[in-house]
Structure formats: structure tokens, C-alpha cells
Design a protein around this motif. Structure first.
Motif, PDB file in Angstrom:
ATOM      1  N   THR A 120       0.568  12.830  -3.891  1.00  0.00           N
ATOM      2  CA  THR A 120      -0.829  13.002  -4.329  1.00  0.00           C
ATOM      3  C   THR A 120      -1.234  14.231  -2.286  1.00  0.00           C
ATOM      4  OG1 THR A 120      -1.205  11.621  -5.855  1.00  0.00           O
ATOM      5  CG2 THR A 120      -3.066  12.892  -4.382  1.00  0.00           C
ATOM      6  N   ASN A 176      -0.730  15.767  -8.357  1.00  0.00           N
ATOM      7  CA  ASN A 176      -0.316  15.061  -7.605  1.00  0.00           C
ATOM      8  C   ASN A 176       0.982  15.709  -7.762  1.00  0.00           C
ATOM      9  OD1 ASN A 176      -1.209  12.838  -7.907  1.00  0.00           O
ATOM     10  ND2 ASN A 176      -2.178  13.197 -10.025  1.00  0.00           N
ATOM     11  N   GLN A 198       1.230  -1.034  -0.155  1.00  0.00           N
ATOM     12  CA  GLN A 198       0.285  -0.473   0.011  1.00  0.00           C
ATOM     13  C   GLN A 198       0.697   1.095  -0.105  1.00  0.00           C
ATOM     14  OE1 GLN A 198      -2.909  -0.294   3.007  1.00  0.00           O
ATOM     15  NE2 GLN A 198      -3.399  -1.878   2.752  1.00  0.00           N
ATOM     16  N   ASN A 199       0.245   2.206  -0.469  1.00  0.00           N
ATOM     17  CA  ASN A 199       1.028   3.842  -0.106  1.00  0.00           C
ATOM     18  C   ASN A 199       0.636   4.125   1.186  1.00  0.00           C
ATOM     19  OD1 ASN A 199       1.993   3.604  -3.057  1.00  0.00           O
ATOM     20  ND2 ASN A 199       0.009   4.429  -4.071  1.00  0.00           N
ATOM     21  N   SER A 200       1.942   4.607   1.687  1.00  0.00           N
ATOM     22  CA  SER A 200       2.125   5.211   2.958  1.00  0.00           C
ATOM     23  C   SER A 200       1.030   6.674   2.582  1.00  0.00           C
ATOM     24  CB  SER A 200       3.478   5.959   3.274  1.00  0.00           C
ATOM     25  OG  SER A 200       3.730   6.852   4.195  1.00  0.00           O
ATOM     26  N   THR A 201      -0.120   7.204   3.748  1.00  0.00           N
ATOM     27  CA  THR A 201      -0.667   7.512   3.498  1.00  0.00           C
ATOM     28  C   THR A 201      -0.524   8.367   4.920  1.00  0.00           C
ATOM     29  OG1 THR A 201      -1.870   6.526   2.318  1.00  0.00           O
ATOM     30  CG2 THR A 201      -3.063   8.706   3.841  1.00  0.00           C
ATOM     31  N   VAL A 237       0.194  11.207   0.083  1.00  0.00           N
ATOM     32  CA  VAL A 237      -0.388   9.788  -0.314  1.00  0.00           C
ATOM     33  C   VAL A 237       1.156   9.369  -1.219  1.00  0.00           C
ATOM     34  CG1 VAL A 237      -0.656   8.098  -1.502  1.00  0.00           C
ATOM     35  CG2 VAL A 237      -3.047   9.343  -0.241  1.00  0.00           C
ATOM     36  N   THR A 238       2.017   8.976  -0.355  1.00  0.00           N
ATOM     37  CA  THR A 238       3.666   9.416  -0.553  1.00  0.00           C
ATOM     38  C   THR A 238       3.474   7.706  -2.161  1.00  0.00           C
ATOM     39  OG1 THR A 238       4.891   9.705   1.087  1.00  0.00           O
ATOM     40  CG2 THR A 238       5.933   8.070  -1.000  1.00  0.00           C
ATOM     41  N   ASN A 239       3.528   8.062  -3.275  1.00  0.00           N
ATOM     42  CA  ASN A 239       3.079   6.556  -4.785  1.00  0.00           C
ATOM     43  C   ASN A 239       4.712   6.266  -4.103  1.00  0.00           C
ATOM     44  OD1 ASN A 239       0.490   7.781  -5.406  1.00  0.00           O
ATOM     45  ND2 ASN A 239       1.686  10.338  -6.742  1.00  0.00           N
ATOM     46  N   LYS A 240       4.670   5.143  -5.489  1.00  0.00           N
ATOM     47  CA  LYS A 240       5.690   4.352  -5.640  1.00  0.00           C
ATOM     48  C   LYS A 240       6.824   4.894  -6.131  1.00  0.00           C
ATOM     49  CE  LYS A 240       3.052  -0.008  -4.845  1.00  0.00           C
ATOM     50  NZ  LYS A 240       2.205  -1.208  -5.667  1.00  0.00           N
ATOM     51  N   ASP A 241       6.498   6.055  -7.144  1.00  0.00           N
ATOM     52  CA  ASP A 241       7.612   6.235  -7.881  1.00  0.00           C
ATOM     53  C   ASP A 241       7.915   7.627  -6.853  1.00  0.00           C
ATOM     54  OD1 ASP A 241       4.732   7.771  -7.814  1.00  0.00           O
ATOM     55  OD2 ASP A 241       5.301   8.765 -10.763  1.00  0.00           O
TER      56      ASP A 241
END
Length: 698
Positions: free
Chosen positions: A552, A561, A524-527, A544-548
Motif C-alpha cells: 500500500t 494497493n 504489524q505490517n512493515s512500514t 506498507v508491506t501487507n501480509k499477503d
């Protein structure tokens, strides 16, 4: 200049001085009888000339910048100016004790004090200023107007007589015709000056002007003259030496004022014709010649819409706004002051002085423009200034960690900029204001920024009623943009991550995932949730920290974004974001529970909510009580317990930052308690007068 040319130049100068009965007496040590930015300003020039300096300081200024900068420094007493900076005997004793040959009075305090100038002459100390006779003649407005009229300088006629009875002054005001200006004859800097728009206002304005004049100058003699509506305030820098040479260094426009005090000045004055420029300069020189003036002085004029000008007063000292003149003429007026006081002739003649480009000076004050420009006091918890160079100059007497004292003028600094023309100089001024960071107390920086971008100011359509005329435009409701909110939230999150990484470096396992503490979840993405307050508005921000590695950010109806990173430049931390391909950068400073974001929009404050269990309600004023709007000293109490008052009636007169303020009844009612008496010192926000509570309805 060759060695032989220099020899003959000095020989000719010596012969000229002997012919005029004067010899050059070089000054080797100067005592500066002042404080703050002007003391620092004089020290800088003296140091560049190899002259040693002596500072004096009150108890409140023992750690001040001017004390640290000087070669020697001496304590002269308590914080109150009348027990320190205004004590002539103390200052003279220190001048002799330190071996100073000269005293530079700066501006304010003793700079226009006839008795002090005479004392210097008696004691054989050079007074870096005009002769006492010129101070005396120009310091009394009624006398100065007679002299100016005789010298062919245009004046506004009014009443300057000896009969100072209320009835006579009121009669003369009626004869002149309202509105009228009531002025202390020994006034200056807006002190002891009031405008009576109608006969009904006259008595109250006269009493207030007298009281302030007595407090500031020890003299309450008044003059009454016609008030020119929507005038411009244009002044001319003049200089004279002991050999009968006089020059003017063009004019400055100081029209935009609050409380009759200047906040932004420029040189040259916008829109003046070359004919008017020459006429007003020559009139100023006639004024200086009429009183055998020596040194730096400023002749102030009122100018109407037809560019007709009238003598207002002459300031027999260096003006606060002298740097704009230095910028457009390439001179150092303090250097000239020292030369002239030493007996040297002026280094140039009128034809040698060329005007180049345009300059602005913005005075940065500790005050609240949204509360009638109420002056403030307090610590400079964070202070970061624009970079200085040949086109940007900052004159200041404070550093981060210093305190703006209730005992003195609330000026923090003077921001001075120059460019090739007025338009580009004003752009530079706005940019520098946006780059100025002051936290810990209220300032006028945002107001100055709004003023500098007002269309009428940009067009040069200035006058002394500029602020009242454009009140709504100059005091807009500033909203915080969604981009700024993103920047604040990201700065908070990224800084916490940075701190944790730095802490991890000092552990046995700096790569442990537990140092992240970033709400990581498998697959899961870190929130992260961040709560901030924008004024009274609660913001619930989800990051939200996205995988790339992108983020967000969502709040209210906004969703972005973006990429974000921190950059360090010197002592400043910047958060850099890219939103929809647009890269922006903001400086973020955290003080306590507040995030201060500095962007091209200006400065914004976002607060982190404090849990209720950590807050408490302290003792304070009841709803409707009269409270102190600033720290200060009670000058007069006008009511007693049991007295009935109407809304707007005067209750208390306070003195703060050398200004007088009348605290009026916020409502009609009966006074129950008066908490302070004349002479008491009070802090901001304390109740001064308590009203009886209204009886409950039956």
C-alpha cells in the motif's frame, strides 16, 4: 548469377570503362579524415567490403569509438579542430605513411575543402568525393546560383556581387525587400547565416554572420537574398559517376530546424505530388550535370506552399541525413561512393531505383531545448539504446562512459526508423525515442518525442518556422504521474531488498532475519517512509508491506494497493507494478541521489534529498551577473570595466560546439569586472561579467 554470366558482366564493364578512358582501380585501404558517428559509419561499410581502414584522432578523441573500430589509428594533434582534423598536411602524411589509397572526408571538416581535394589529386590519393572544380563552383553560393540559373534550375534572385561594403549590402537588402537572408557564400550547416526581419536588425545580423563565417570557413563574403517566409526545406540526393551517368534517389524533407540546423528529417517529403517529385529530382540532376559532379551530393531547395521550388545550395558531400534515403531505396551510399571513386560506373540507372515505404531520422543532441537549444558537453554516465534491426538503425560514435566534448558537434546519435508508410514510421520513431536512455547531460530526446506526436507534424504540415509557430505546444510543462512516483519509490525499496539478499548469500547465516532490515514488527505490517523530490515538490511516501505480499503506497492525496517486482533484461532493470488491475513496467536507473524513471510518458527524474550538512555553497556568480550558459571559448569581449550598459546589450561572444553565442546584459547597470579575455576557455556557469551592486536605498 552463373560463373559465365559474371565473367561477361565484368568484361562488359571493363570495355565500358576503357571506352570512357577510365579503368577500375580497387581501393584496399581508406583513411577516414573525420571523427564520431560518420567515421564509424564509413568503417562499417568498408569492413563489409573487406577494405582496411585508418582513423585519425585528436588528443580529445584518443579513446573514441572510431579509434577502436579502425584497423589503424594515428594521433594528429590537440583537441582544437584547426590543430588536428583541419590540418591537411598531417592527414596527407598519415595517408602515405599508412599506405591508404583513398581518403573519405565524411561531412564537415575537410569534406568540402577545395584545397584538400586538389592536394589529394596532386599526391595520387583518391578523394572519395567530387572533383575540386565542383566543390569550388558549388561552394561559393553566388557562383553556384549563376551556374544553376544557366542550367535551367529555378533560383531565388538576390545580390551576389563583389561590393561587400555594409552600405551596398544594406542597399541591396532594401531593394529586395525585408525580410532578407544574409548568407556566407562559403557557408553550410547553418553557419554564417542570419535573417534580418527589418532594416533595424540588418547591421547586427550582418556583423554576426561575418564573424561566424570567418571562424568557420576563413571567408566573410556575404550574399543577400529574399527570405521566403514559412518555406519548406526539401533536398534531393543525387549521384554521378566518372562515365557521365547521373541518378537521383528521391527527396528528403528537412524543414523542422533550430538555429538553421536540422534535427529531424524524413524521406520522402510528405504531401508532394508525383509531378513535383519528378520535377525536383530532374532539376537536381541538371544541377549535378552542370558541374560534372562525381559521387554523392545533395541539392537543397526552398519550397513554397504551392510546391514551387528554388535552388538554395548544393552540398558536395555525404549528408548527415543520408540514412533515410538508404532506408527507402535499399542502398548503401557509402558503398556507392567507394565504387564510383574507384572508377566503377553507378550500379543502377534511374529506372531501376524504386522508392519503398517511409523513413525518419531523429538527431539526438547534447543540448537543452528549454534553454534555446543551448548545446552541452559532459560524460555519458548512462547510455542505453533501442534494439536495432532492419527497421531501426542507430548511427553513433559514442559509448557509455564517453564524453561529449566541447570542441566538436554535440551530436550523440542518429536514430533512423523505417516502416511501410509515414504514419507507422512515425509511431516507430516515437516508440524508439521513448526507449532511448541518456543520462549525464541534457538531451533533446523529450523534445523530439513531443515534436513527433504534435498533430501538425503528424499531418505532415511542416515548414522551417514550425518550432516558433508551435512553441507553447512543443515545450509543455511535464508533470510526473502518481503511477511514476509509485514506480520510483517501489524500485528504490525493492532494489535495496535485492542488494541485502545478495549480501546475505555470502554470510554464514543468510537466513538471519536481521538481513531484512525492513522495519518488521511483530503482529504489524512493515512500514517504510521514502522521501523524494519531484522538482521543487517534496514527496513523503509511505510504503506498507501487507501480509499477503502486496503493498500500500500513500502520498499526498493518493493511496494505491499494488503488487510490485523487479525484472532484469540485459543491462536494464524494470519495476513491474499492477495497480487496480493495470500492469505497467518502467525502467529505473539510479545515478547518485537521483532516480531516473523511463516510461511511456517519457523520462522523469526524482531526487533523494541530501542532508543540509552534506551541502555547501560554492563560489559562483552573484545575482544578475552574466554567466557562461555552456562550456566554450571566448571569441570577443565587447565591454570594459566602468562601462554602462542597457539590458540586452552584447557583453561577450562565445564559441561552443562550432556555434557562436552572444551573451547579453541581463540588466541595466555598470560593469565592474570582466573575468575573461578573448581566447580563454570557460566552463558552464562561471561568471563572465560582474556588475556593480546597486547602492542601498537611504
Amino acid at each position: 548469377m552463373s560463373k559465365h554470366t559474371g565473367f561477361f558482366h565484368n568484361l562488359n564493364r571493363y570495355i565500358t570503362q576503357r571506352r570512357h578512358g577510365s579503368t577500375y582501380s580497387p581501393i584496399q585501404k581508406i583513411l577516414i579524415a573525420n571523427r564520431g558517428e560518420i567515421a564509424c559509419r564509413v568503417i562499417k561499410t568498408a569492413r563489409s567490403l573487406g577494405i582496411k581502414t585508418v582513423s585519425v584522432f585528436s588528443d580529445a578523441d584518443k579513446n573514441a569509438l572510431h579509434v577502436a573500430m579502425a584497423d589503424e589509428a594515428y594521433n594528429i594533434g590537440p583537441a582544437a579542430a584547426n590543430q588536428s582534423y583541419l590540418c591537411q598536411d598531417k592527414i596527407m602524411t598519415i595517408a602515405k605513411q599508412s599506405g591508404a589509397q583513398a581518403i573519405h572526408p565524411g561531412y564537415g571538416f575537410l569534406s568540402e575543402n577545395v584545397e584538400f581535394a586538389e592536394m589529394c589529386a596532386r599526391e595520387g590519393i583518391i578523394f572519395i568525393g567530387p572533383p575540386s572544380s565542383a566543390i569550388r563552383d558549388m561552394g561559393i553560393k553566388s557562383t553556384s546560383k549563376y551556374i544553376m540559373s544557366a542550367a535551367g534550375v529555378p533560383v531565388i534572385e538576390g545580390y551576389h556581387g563583389e561590393d561587400q561594403s555594409d552600405a551596398r549590402l544594406k542597399k541591396e537588402a532594401a531593394a529586395i525587400g525585408y525580410p532578407v537572408m544574409i548568407k556566407a557564400v562559403r557557408g553550410g550547416g547553418g553557419k554564417g547565416m542570419r535573417i534580418a526581419m527589418t532594416e533595424k536588425e540588418f547591421d547586427g545580423q550582418l556583423e554576426s554572420a561575418r564573424r561566424e563565417a570567418m571562424k568557420s570557413f576563413g571567408d566573410q563574403v556575404m550574399l543577400v537574398e529574399k527570405f521566403v517566409e514559412r518555406p519548406r526545406h526539401v533536398e534531393v540526393q543525387v549521384f554521378g559517376d566518372k562515365h557521365g551517368n547521373y541518378v537521383y534517389l528521391f527527396e528528403r524533407d528537412c524543414s523542422v530546424q533550430r538555429r538553421h540546423q536540422k534535427i529531424i528529417e524524413e524521406a520522402p517529403a510528405p504531401g508532394l505530388t508525383e509531378e513535383t517529385r519528378k520535377k525536383i529530382g530532374e532539376a537536381a540532376v541538371r544541377a549535378a550535370k552542370a558541374v560534372n559532379y562525381v559521387g554523392a551530393g545533395t541539392v537543397e531547395f526552398i519550397m513554397d506552399k504551392h510546391q514551387q521550388f528554388y535552388f538554395m545550395e548544393m552540398n558536395t558531400r555525404l549528408q548527415v541525413e543520408h540514412p533515410v534515403t538508404e532506408m527507402i531505396t535499399g542502398t548503401d551510399l557509402v558503398h556507392w561512393q567507394i565504387k564510383v571513386a574507384s572508377g566503377e560506373p553507378l550500379p543502377v540507372r534511374q529506372g531501376d531505383i524504386q522508392m519503398r515505404g517511409h523513413a525518419f531520422e531523429a538527431r539526438i543532441y547534447a543540448e537543452d531545448p528549454n534553454n534555446s537549444f543551448m548545446p552541452g558537453a559532459g560524460p555519458l554516465l548512462h547510455l542505453s539504446t533501442p534494439e536495432t534491426d532492419a527497421k531501426t538503425r542507430i548511427d553513433t560514435g559514442v559509448r557509455q562512459g564517453d564524453e561529449v566534448s566541447v570542441h566538436y558537434d554535440p551530436m550523440i546519435a542518429k536514430l533512423v526508423v523505417w516502416s511501410e508508410n509515414r504514419e507507422s514510421a512515425l509511431r516507430r520513431c516515437r516508440a524508439a525515442l521513448l526507449d532511448y536512455q541518456v543520462l549525464g547531460l541534457n538531451t533533446n530526446i523529450q523534445f523530439l518525442t513531443d515534436l513527433a506526436k504534435h498533430p501538425e507534424f503528424m499531418a505532415g504540415n511542416v515548414h522551417t518556422d514550425f518550432i516558433p509557430q508551435h512553441q507553447s505546444d512543443l515545450f509543455p510543462v511535464h508533470t510526473t504521474s502518481a503511477t511514476t512516483i509509485c514506480q520510483a519509490a517501489m524500485a528504490m525499496v525493492l532494489r535495496q531488498k535485492h542488494v541485502r539478499r545478495e549480501l546475505a548469500k555470502n554470510t554464514l547465516d543468510q537466513f538471519s532475519p536481521f538481513w531484512g532490515c525492513d522495519a518488521m514488527r511483530l503482529n504489524q505490517n512493515s512500514t517504510r517512509l521514502v522521501n523524494l523530490m519531484d522538482g521543487d515538490t517534496e514527496l513523503h511516501i509511505q510504503i506498507v508491506t501487507n501480509k499477503d505480499g502486496t503493498f500500500t503506497v500513500s502520498f499526498e492525496k493518493n493511496c494505491f494497493n499494488l503488487t510490485a517486482s523487479l525484472e532484469q533484461e540485459g543491462e536494464r532493470t524494470y519495476v513491474v507494478t499492477v495497480i487496480d488491475g493495470v500492469k505497467t513496467r518502467a525502467s529505473v536507473v539510479q545515478l547518485g541521489n537521483s532516480l531516473h524513471v523511463f516510461t511511456t510518458e517519457g523520462a522523469r527524474e526524482l531526487r533523494m534529498p541530501v542532508p543540509k550538512f552534506m551541502t555547501s555553497v560554492g563560489e559562483g556568480a552573484s545575482l544578475g551577473d552574466a554567466v557562461a550558459p555552456m562550456p566554450g571559448v571566448i571569441e570577443k569581449v565587447s565591454v570594459t570595466p566602468g562601462q554602462a550598459v542597457e539590458k540586452g546589450d552584447p557583453l561577450v561572444v562565445m564559441i561552443a560546439m562550432k556555434m557562436e553565442y552572444v551573451i547579453r546584459a541581463p540588466k541595466a547597470g555598470k560593469v565592474q569586472t570582466v573575468y575573461y579575455k578573448s581566447g580563454d576557455t570557460v566552463q558552464k556557469g562561471v561568471p563572465l561579467v560582474h556588475f556593480q551592486e546597486d547602492a542601498p536605498a537611504t
